[in-house]
Enzyme design. Structure first.
Site, mmCIF file in Angstrom:
data_model
loop_
_atom_site.group_PDB
_atom_site.id
_atom_site.type_symbol
_atom_site.label_atom_id
_atom_site.label_comp_id
_atom_site.label_asym_id
_atom_site.label_seq_id
_atom_site.Cartn_x
_atom_site.Cartn_y
_atom_site.Cartn_z
ATOM 1 N N ILE A 183 0.830 -1.208 0.000
ATOM 2 C CA ILE A 183 0.000 0.000 0.000
ATOM 3 C C ILE A 183 0.863 1.256 0.000
ATOM 4 O O ILE A 183 0.555 2.234 -0.683
ATOM 5 C CB ILE A 183 -0.950 0.009 1.215
ATOM 6 C CG1 ILE A 183 -1.956 -1.141 1.132
ATOM 7 C CG2 ILE A 183 -1.669 1.353 1.335
ATOM 8 C CD1 ILE A 183 -2.926 -1.070 -0.025
ATOM 9 N N GLU A 184 1.969 1.238 0.736
ATOM 10 C CA GLU A 184 2.796 2.438 0.859
ATOM 11 C C GLU A 184 3.482 2.818 -0.454
ATOM 12 O O GLU A 184 3.403 3.970 -0.883
ATOM 13 C CB GLU A 184 3.851 2.239 1.947
ATOM 14 C CG GLU A 184 3.305 2.251 3.365
ATOM 15 C CD GLU A 184 2.775 3.617 3.779
ATOM 16 O OE1 GLU A 184 3.183 4.632 3.182
ATOM 17 O OE2 GLU A 184 1.948 3.654 4.709
ATOM 18 N N THR A 185 4.160 1.875 -1.084
ATOM 19 C CA THR A 185 4.986 2.229 -2.250
ATOM 20 C C THR A 185 4.920 1.210 -3.384
ATOM 21 O O THR A 185 5.751 1.251 -4.282
ATOM 22 C CB THR A 185 6.462 2.394 -1.852
ATOM 23 O OG1 THR A 185 6.970 1.132 -1.368
ATOM 24 C CG2 THR A 185 6.642 3.454 -0.784
#
Length: 408
Positions: A183-185
């Site tokens: 989800i982050e990167t």
């Protein structure tokens, strides 16, 4: 979470080492200051892990260059906002802790540039006549895609040994770590392209005044700017070229500078923490962060439920928001029926409400582990997306490879 810069084996050519007197001062003072900071910010249960991480990071410190050793700053036009903040920067630089060399810090801060895009992205949207209704279903569809699941499978395959070792050591399941990094990167594919120095300086000295907590937020980013300078000294980062998100988050797991210093962990065994280029370090650091924020081994993060509560009961259930407050018996008394897998859970839970636009809301019972994920990003939508992405990757992995011994 959190919340990001590219440490290399050696400093960039433009940044030659500090004179020896600055190097000794930075390393000595950094050790004392960071250990004190860790003691303040962590609970007693976290103190030993955090102190060890801090000591390791400080012992690995790579000196940066003195201002006199650096090339002249490029001449660039300065917007009005930057003209206004020069006095603030000077005051800020003069008040930095002694472990950050003043001349070097002054040179770096003098090259910070106001970023109008950063300010615009942090400016609250104008209030509307009718409140915006969030849509969990649309949010989920946007984040949990076939492409992201496939990228998660490839990431898991490449780093299976590290994920296995970290799960065994910390009790944080591999699929939860995979969900957060996805989800982050998207597993390091998109770590941000805004110069961190500019993002943090803009938010520290020109935070949007429309925000109801503008002063508090500006103070937060001033602290992160100082921690960014300290991080560059400790980890050999180039402060003039490090890039990240518009909020100043860095690297594969998008850590803010303070989180990198406090919770960064060495996952590849090279005796340094590199969240820019080392997926192994990112994996270990995400697990370390969750563990420090209350993750409980061998415990679920949430349960599906059936809901039959009155309006009065719903008000009582939703009052604590995402903070785990009710045990299973209390939930039953308030009209929440846990499905079979949740009926034997004896910990505290919260009723998590996820709005679905004009459709009925979706509800789950979130445990202490759900709450731990929200310490990374304080959104129940984010937390459930992380958990369900990780579950989707795990399910695909199991289907392709048979029984997976890494399943929780």
């Amino acid at each position: 979470m959190t919340l990001h810069l590219r440490p290399g084996a050696a400093l960039p050519p433009a940044l030659r080492p500090l004179p020896q007197r600055w190097h000794k001062l930075a390393c000595t003072r950094a050790a004392a200051l960071l250990c004190g900071l860790c003691a303040i910010l962590t609970t007693p249960a976290q103190a030993q892990t955090t102190a060890q991480t801090t000591a390791q990071t400080t012992a690995q410190a790579t000196p940066q260059a003195a201002a006199s050793d650096l090339p002249p700053a490029p001449i660039r036009s300065q917007p009005a906002a930057q003209q206004d903040w020069s006095a603030q920067i000077n005051t800020f630089a003069s008040a930095l802790a002694a472990d950050i060399p003043a001349e070097w810090a002054g040179h770096v801060l003098g090259q910070a540039r106001h970023n109008a895009r950063v300010k615009r992205l942090m400016t609250p949207a104008p209030k509307r006549n009718s409140p915006t209704v969030r849509d969990w279903r649309a949010y989920r569809q946007r984040l949990i895609t076939a492409a992201r699941i496939e990228a998660g499978l490839q990431f898991w395959q490449r780093h299976e040994r590290t994920l296995r070792d970290v799960q065994a050591r910390t009790g944080v399941p591999a699929h939860v770590i995979v969900g957060i990094i996805g989800i982050e990167t998207t597993y390091g594919q998109n770590t941000g392209n805004i110069r961190v120095l500019d993002a943090l300086a803009t938010l520290a000295f020109d935070y949007p005044q429309q925000h109801p907590r503008a002063l508090e937020r500006a103070q937060f980013f001033r602290k992160e700017l100082e921690q960014f300078l300290r991080l560059c000294l400790a980890n050999g980062l180039d402060p003039l070229n490090a890039t990240g998100s518009f909020a100043g988050a860095l690297g594969i797991p998008q850590f803010m500078p303070s989180s990198w210093l406090l919770y960064g962990a060495d996952g590849d065994g090279d005796q340094r923490v590199n969240l820019i280029d080392s997926p192994e370090d990112a994996i270990a650091s995400v697990a370390n962060y969750l563990l420090a924020h209350g993750w409980k081994s061998q415990q679920p993060a949430y349960f599906e439920i059936a809901l039959n509560a009155s309006a009065e009961q719903m008000a009582q259930l939703l009052a604590p928001d995402i903070l785990p407050t009710f045990d299973a018996a209390a939930l039953r008394a308030l009209g929440v029926q846990l499905l079979p897998e949740g009926q034997q859970y004896f910990g505290q839970m919260a009723l998590i409400e996820l709005q679905n636009g004009n459709r009925p809301a979706h509800y789950v019972a979130g445990t202490e582990n759900f709450y731990a994920v929200t310490r990374y990003n304080q959104s129940s939508y984010y937390a459930l997306a992380v958990l369900q992405l990780g579950e989707a990757v795990l399910q695909q992995r199991t289907q392709r490879h048979g029984d997976d011994t890494m399943a929780p």
